[in-house]
Design an enzyme around this catalytic site. Structure first.
Site, PDB file in Angstrom:
ATOM      1  N   HIS A   1       4.573  -6.614  -5.801  1.00  0.00           N
ATOM      2  CA  HIS A   1       5.375  -5.227  -6.205  1.00  0.00           C
ATOM      3  C   HIS A   1       6.883  -5.393  -5.825  1.00  0.00           C
ATOM      4  O   HIS A   1       7.599  -4.606  -5.790  1.00  0.00           O
ATOM      5  CB  HIS A   1       4.891  -4.114  -5.161  1.00  0.00           C
ATOM      6  CG  HIS A   1       3.493  -3.628  -5.376  1.00  0.00           C
ATOM      7  ND1 HIS A   1       2.658  -2.756  -4.765  1.00  0.00           N
ATOM      8  CD2 HIS A   1       2.812  -3.843  -6.619  1.00  0.00           C
ATOM      9  CE1 HIS A   1       1.412  -2.602  -5.119  1.00  0.00           C
ATOM     10  NE2 HIS A   1       1.655  -3.371  -6.442  1.00  0.00           N
TER      11      HIS A   1
ATOM     12  N   CYS B   1      27.654  -9.836 -13.361  1.00  0.00           N
ATOM     13  CA  CYS B   1      28.382  -9.254 -14.838  1.00  0.00           C
ATOM     14  C   CYS B   1      29.481  -8.399 -14.354  1.00  0.00           C
ATOM     15  O   CYS B   1      30.090  -7.741 -15.009  1.00  0.00           O
ATOM     16  CB  CYS B   1      27.382  -8.879 -15.634  1.00  0.00           C
ATOM     17  SG  CYS B   1      26.600  -7.301 -15.262  1.00  0.00           S
TER      18      CYS B   1
HETATM   19  P1  OAD Z   1      -1.326   2.345   2.173  1.00  0.00           P
HETATM   20  O1  OAD Z   1      -0.576   2.986   2.866  1.00  0.00           O
HETATM   21  O2  OAD Z   1      -1.999   2.805   1.058  1.00  0.00           O
HETATM   22  O3  OAD Z   1      -2.586   1.830   3.203  1.00  0.00           O
HETATM   23  C1  OAD Z   1      -2.312   1.192   4.333  1.00  0.00           C
HETATM   24  C2  OAD Z   1      -3.828   0.946   4.744  1.00  0.00           C
HETATM   25  O4  OAD Z   1      -3.395  -0.035   5.968  1.00  0.00           O
HETATM   26  C3  OAD Z   1      -4.678   2.020   5.218  1.00  0.00           C
HETATM   27  O5  OAD Z   1      -5.945   1.645   4.846  1.00  0.00           O
HETATM   28  C4  OAD Z   1      -4.775   1.841   6.707  1.00  0.00           C
HETATM   29  O6  OAD Z   1      -5.811   2.221   7.442  1.00  0.00           O
HETATM   30  C5  OAD Z   1      -4.409   0.450   7.098  1.00  0.00           C
HETATM   31  N1  OAD Z   1      -3.721   0.082   8.363  1.00  0.00           N
HETATM   32  C6  OAD Z   1      -2.908   1.006   9.016  1.00  0.00           C
HETATM   33  N2  OAD Z   1      -2.347   0.153  10.130  1.00  0.00           N
HETATM   34  C7  OAD Z   1      -3.146  -1.080  10.205  1.00  0.00           C
HETATM   35  C8  OAD Z   1      -3.243  -2.230  11.115  1.00  0.00           C
HETATM   36  N3  OAD Z   1      -2.719  -2.266  12.202  1.00  0.00           N
HETATM   37  N4  OAD Z   1      -4.338  -2.956  10.862  1.00  0.00           N
HETATM   38  C9  OAD Z   1      -5.110  -3.067   9.589  1.00  0.00           C
HETATM   39  N5  OAD Z   1      -4.792  -2.029   8.732  1.00  0.00           N
HETATM   40  C10 OAD Z   1      -4.036  -1.132   9.031  1.00  0.00           C
HETATM   41  O7  OAD Z   1      -0.786   0.989   1.690  1.00  0.00           O
HETATM   42  P2  OAD Z   1      -1.049  -0.037   0.666  1.00  0.00           P
HETATM   43  O8  OAD Z   1      -2.637  -0.197   0.316  1.00  0.00           O
HETATM   44  O9  OAD Z   1      -0.154  -1.147   0.638  1.00  0.00           O
HETATM   45  O10 OAD Z   1       3.527   0.573  -4.027  1.00  0.00           O
HETATM   46  O11 OAD Z   1      -0.300   0.654  -0.696  1.00  0.00           O
HETATM   47  C11 OAD Z   1      -0.514   0.249  -1.900  1.00  0.00           C
HETATM   48  C12 OAD Z   1       1.000   0.436  -2.781  1.00  0.00           C
HETATM   49  O12 OAD Z   1       1.400   1.636  -2.749  1.00  0.00           O
HETATM   50  C13 OAD Z   1       2.094   0.009  -2.029  1.00  0.00           C
HETATM   51  O13 OAD Z   1       2.303  -1.512  -2.292  1.00  0.00           O
HETATM   52  C14 OAD Z   1       3.540   0.717  -2.576  1.00  0.00           C
HETATM   53  C15 OAD Z   1       2.619   2.241  -2.592  1.00  0.00           C
HETATM   54  O14 OAD Z   1       3.092   2.971  -3.516  1.00  0.00           O
HETATM   55  C16 OAD Z   1       4.742   0.288  -4.103  1.00  0.00           C
HETATM   56  O15 OAD Z   1       5.861   0.219  -3.415  1.00  0.00           O
HETATM   57  C17 OAD Z   1       5.280  -0.276  -5.520  1.00  0.00           C
END
Ligand code: OAD
Length: 246
Positions: free
Chosen positions: A123, A153
């Site tokens: 990302h 630029c």
């Molecule tokens: P999310 O915020 O959707 O999910 C975070 C996950 O981490 C959840 O399932 C939590 O339960 C888990 N979690 C929290 N603390 C934790 C810990 N200490 N250990 C293990 N797990 C834990 O984040 P992403 O799945 O990364 O896109 O979101 C995907 C994309 O959506 C991101 O890359 C971003 C967002 O919009 C862009 O910025 C392009």
């Protein structure tokens, strides 16, 4: 209970060690213990901000100053934090398993900061800006304004080098990941809600090919795939235990 858990951690370590083409995927949850807000859930960024206003090409066209303000704010938070035990453990696992391909959805650069050399940032990276005029990509750790000139630029048309909603992922990264998914026999998924594609589909693909799916998350959530090993808990506590066993 503890013995059961130890057995699961041992099983996860063995599955990764025995895999010929293992893959690691992280999401915002891996940086949560560093103090970086995740996107979803009670404390998540998308509770207080609307992705449509801040993380789409249309939003940037409408109000680039607002979008930069939001990214500058997030950059400030990330700059004041550090990688945690989970990032260090993955670096260690990758050292022990040179065949491990590492992919993250995170834009904070913490895997690199923890010393993981070949992380695929699908990302983008919040500390890079891309020029809409010359296409140059530049590392910019400090705040960027709409008036900041491109270092190459000189035009003031920079945007965050982030993949926004509705945009495609960098082709080279996507190709590398799909090449691995075609043969992947074990995937370790850490700290992602599994709600954003294509990342959410990686474990589906591995499972379809009868590969091993190992998941670490503080909560199970609704995933589009089933896992063989689910380790409920903090990445910073579980990953170091796996690293030690590999
Ligand atoms: P999310 O915020 O959707 O999910 C975070 C996950 O981490 C959840 O399932 C939590 O339960 C888990 N979690 C929290 N603390 C934790 C810990 N200490 N250990 C293990 N797990 C834990 O984040 P992403 O799945 O990364 O896109 O979101 C995907 C994309 O959506 C991101 O890359 C971003 C967002 O919009 C862009 O910025 C392009």
């Amino acid at each position: 209970m503890q013995a059961e858990r130890t057995a699961l951690i041992q099983k996860a370590a063995a599955a990764l060690k025995n895999a010929r083409y293992p893959l690691f995927l992280s999401g915002a949850g891996i940086s949560a213990e560093s103090g970086i807000p995740t996107f979803r859930g009670e404390e998540g960024l998308w509770k207080n901000f609307r992705a449509e206003d801040l993380a789409t090409p249309e939003a940037f066209r409408r109000d680039p100053a607002l979008v930069w303000e939001w990214y500058n704010w997030r950059k400030g938070i990330i700059r004041s934090k550090e990688p945690n035990a989970a990032h260090h453990a993955i670096r260690l696992i990758a050292e022990k398993l040179p065949q491990l391909m590492c992919v993250t959805q995170n834009v904070d650069g913490f895997h690199t900061l923890a010393g993981l050399p070949d992380i695929l940032e699908m990302h983008g990276n919040i500390f890079r800006a891309r020029c809409l005029v010359c296409g140059g990509v530049h590392e910019m750790r400090d705040a960027v304004e709409v008036t900041t000139p491109c270092p190459a630029c000189g035009e003031a048309r920079l945007r965050p080098d982030i993949v926004w909603f509705g945009e495609s992922l960098p082709k080279n990264i996507l190709h590398a990941i799909y090449d691995r998914l075609r043969v992947c026999d074990a995937i370790l998924v850490v700290g992602t809600s599994g709600s954003v594609y294509p990342a959410a589909g990686f474990a589906v693909e591995v499972r379809r090919r009868e590969g091993y799916v190992i998941e670490i998350n503080v909560e199970e959530g609704h995933k589009p795939y089933a896992h063989d090993i689910y380790l409920r808990g903090k990445a910073g506590e579980i990953l170091p235990q796996i690293a030690e066993l590999i």
